[in-house]
Design an enzyme around this catalytic site. Sequence first.
Site, PDB file in Angstrom:
ATOM      1  NE  ARG A  53      -5.053   0.932  31.861  1.00 19.69           N
ATOM      2  CZ  ARG A  53      -5.398   2.161  32.235  1.00 19.69           C
ATOM      3  NH1 ARG A  53      -4.477   3.081  32.395  1.00 19.69           N
ATOM      4  NH2 ARG A  53      -6.653   2.454  32.451  1.00 19.69           N
TER       5      ARG A  53
ATOM      6  CB  SER B 113     -10.373  -1.497  29.614  1.00 24.15           C
ATOM      7  OG  SER B 113     -10.995  -0.416  30.249  1.00 24.15           O
TER       8      SER B 113
ATOM      9  CD  GLU C 122      -5.546  -3.357  30.569  1.00 30.42           C
ATOM     10  OE1 GLU C 122      -4.640  -3.017  31.334  1.00 30.42           O
ATOM     11  OE2 GLU C 122      -6.458  -4.127  30.898  1.00 30.42           O
TER      12      GLU C 122
HETATM   13  N1  EPU Z   1     -17.853   5.147  25.029  1.00 29.49           N
HETATM   14  C1  EPU Z   1     -18.737   4.642  24.123  1.00 29.49           C
HETATM   15  N2  EPU Z   1     -19.548   3.597  24.490  1.00 29.49           N
HETATM   16  C2  EPU Z   1     -19.507   3.043  25.734  1.00 29.49           C
HETATM   17  C3  EPU Z   1     -18.599   3.578  26.702  1.00 29.49           C
HETATM   18  C4  EPU Z   1     -17.782   4.624  26.321  1.00 29.49           C
HETATM   19  O1  EPU Z   1     -18.791   5.109  22.991  1.00 29.49           O
HETATM   20  O2  EPU Z   1     -20.244   2.080  26.028  1.00 29.49           O
HETATM   21  C5  EPU Z   1     -16.901   6.205  24.620  1.00 29.49           C
HETATM   22  C6  EPU Z   1     -17.297   7.568  25.053  1.00 29.49           C
HETATM   23  O3  EPU Z   1     -17.008   8.427  23.994  1.00 29.49           O
HETATM   24  C7  EPU Z   1     -16.376   7.851  26.237  1.00 29.49           C
HETATM   25  C8  EPU Z   1     -15.130   7.107  25.837  1.00 29.49           C
HETATM   26  O4  EPU Z   1     -15.649   5.942  25.170  1.00 29.49           O
HETATM   27  O5  EPU Z   1     -16.166   9.215  26.366  1.00 29.49           O
HETATM   28  C9  EPU Z   1     -14.245   6.698  26.977  1.00 29.49           C
HETATM   29  O6  EPU Z   1     -14.973   5.911  27.912  1.00 29.49           O
HETATM   30  P1  EPU Z   1     -14.544   5.904  29.455  1.00 29.49           P
HETATM   31  O7  EPU Z   1     -14.438   7.278  29.956  1.00 29.49           O
HETATM   32  O8  EPU Z   1     -15.407   4.934  30.183  1.00 29.49           O
HETATM   33  O9  EPU Z   1     -13.067   5.379  29.454  1.00 29.49           O
HETATM   34  P2  EPU Z   1     -12.430   4.146  28.690  1.00 29.49           P
HETATM   35  O10 EPU Z   1     -11.517   4.692  27.663  1.00 29.49           O
HETATM   36  O11 EPU Z   1     -13.452   3.191  28.255  1.00 29.49           O
HETATM   37  C10 EPU Z   1     -10.427   4.122  30.357  1.00 29.49           C
HETATM   38  C11 EPU Z   1      -9.586   3.059  31.006  1.00 29.49           C
HETATM   39  C12 EPU Z   1     -10.299   2.486  32.220  1.00 29.49           C
HETATM   40  C13 EPU Z   1     -10.590   3.619  33.178  1.00 29.49           C
HETATM   41  C14 EPU Z   1     -11.451   4.665  32.453  1.00 29.49           C
HETATM   42  C15 EPU Z   1     -11.708   5.874  33.294  1.00 29.49           C
HETATM   43  C16 EPU Z   1      -8.193   1.988  29.330  1.00 29.49           C
HETATM   44  C17 EPU Z   1      -8.022   0.824  28.414  1.00 29.49           C
HETATM   45  N3  EPU Z   1      -9.309   1.994  30.057  1.00 29.49           N
HETATM   46  O12 EPU Z   1     -11.592   3.475  29.869  1.00 29.49           O
HETATM   47  O13 EPU Z   1      -9.437   1.555  32.847  1.00 29.49           O
HETATM   48  O14 EPU Z   1     -11.254   3.152  34.329  1.00 29.49           O
HETATM   49  O15 EPU Z   1     -10.751   5.119  31.278  1.00 29.49           O
HETATM   50  O16 EPU Z   1     -10.588   6.668  33.365  1.00 29.49           O
HETATM   51  O17 EPU Z   1      -7.309   2.842  29.413  1.00 29.49           O
HETATM   52  C18 EPU Z   1      -8.884  -0.765  32.690  1.00 29.49           C
HETATM   53  O18 EPU Z   1      -7.790  -0.409  32.254  1.00 29.49           O
HETATM   54  O19 EPU Z   1      -9.182  -1.982  32.853  1.00 29.49           O
HETATM   55  C19 EPU Z   1      -9.865   0.239  32.991  1.00 29.49           C
HETATM   56  C20 EPU Z   1     -11.081  -0.063  33.419  1.00 29.49           C
END
Ligand code: EPU
Length: 347
Positions: free
Chosen positions: A161, A240, A339
Amino acid sequence: MHVTENAPLAPLTTLRLGGPARRLVTARTDQEVIAAVRDADAAGEPLLVIGGGSNLVIGDDGFDGTVLRIATTGFELDGTVLELAAGENWADAVRTVVLEHGLAGIEFLAGIPGSAGATPVQNVGAYGQEVAQTITEVVAYDRLAGEVVTLGNAECAFSYRHSRFKAEPDRWVVLRVRFGLADHGGLSSPVRYAEVAKHYGVEQGERVDLTAAWNAVLALRAGKGMVLDEADHDTWSAGSFFTNPVLTPEQYQAFLARLGDLRAPAYPAEDGRTKTSAAWLIDQAGFKKGYGSGPATLSTKHTLALTNRGRATTADLLALAREIRAGVHAAFGVELVNEPVFVGVEL
Ligand code: EPU
């Protein structure tokens, strides 16, 4: 070039937040972009460049200067080499690449809001892909040198990022982005993300049908409120809101010690560090999906998206963000970092 005075900025952001710009310039060609930047720089005028407004938190006081809205167009495909003008809509470009040309490399970045020119700035990534893997060159206006330059992938200094463009925000204005795509005969790039692999019942590293991969990502994103939908306030967000914390080995050990019996998501990152999940930390600190009673709340579909329920101000959103950051710090000793780009405000 289209110019308006005292222009509201909230409608130009996916959060629908932020006060007015003293002056709003909409540029439809690279020449107009460059002219507007040169004019502002020559006048010593503060300049804010915006694309799709999907990663932007603008203060309620707005921006006392020129806001330059990049509305350039250009989608050129030569074999597997794609050149996008900065103003092109990213999600539309991905759809065209996958559905009309059958090319792989950005299929897991389906449905991400915002403009093509913004993708190198924060090295947009999702579902195991990031644009750093496919960007070959970025054509940008260098405000220091006063000239247009072409930066190769290594010169963009991409990391999680982050990029040179984000590190030197007052220097670069992205004009065009070139991607090296691939033709795998209708198949996707190797699946890297566990959730996507599980969806298909394949092992990580295998390829799946390209169009199906694109569809699966769209469905996954939509389920998390991460695909824009005017009628759904869960999507009135900046995606995010916090980056996933990347902990040094010492920080990670201290974090594990605080967890006790809990097991947090952990992914290997650069330099022996460990990336954990901001969404998980927020959730476990007691901020569940939909948390908040005011006009700004957590999304009901994902704890990592802070949303405007319709009548919020930026101050409301920041109050929620501060509450969450403090709660996570108190519970886990981890400092969450925003972010999206903040304009005229800070956490
Ligand atoms: N989780 C929770 N509660 C929730 C949602 C998720 O506990 O309500 C936990 C779960 O353990 C899950 C983990 O968080 O396995 C990760 O969640 P997710 O796979 O949705 O990914 P994220 O880390 O929340 C990142 C990126 C997103 C991208 C997704 C998918 C960042 C800051 N965010 O989100 O990017 O779409 O992975 O790859 O790196 C963005 O940057 O704006 C963005 C949306």
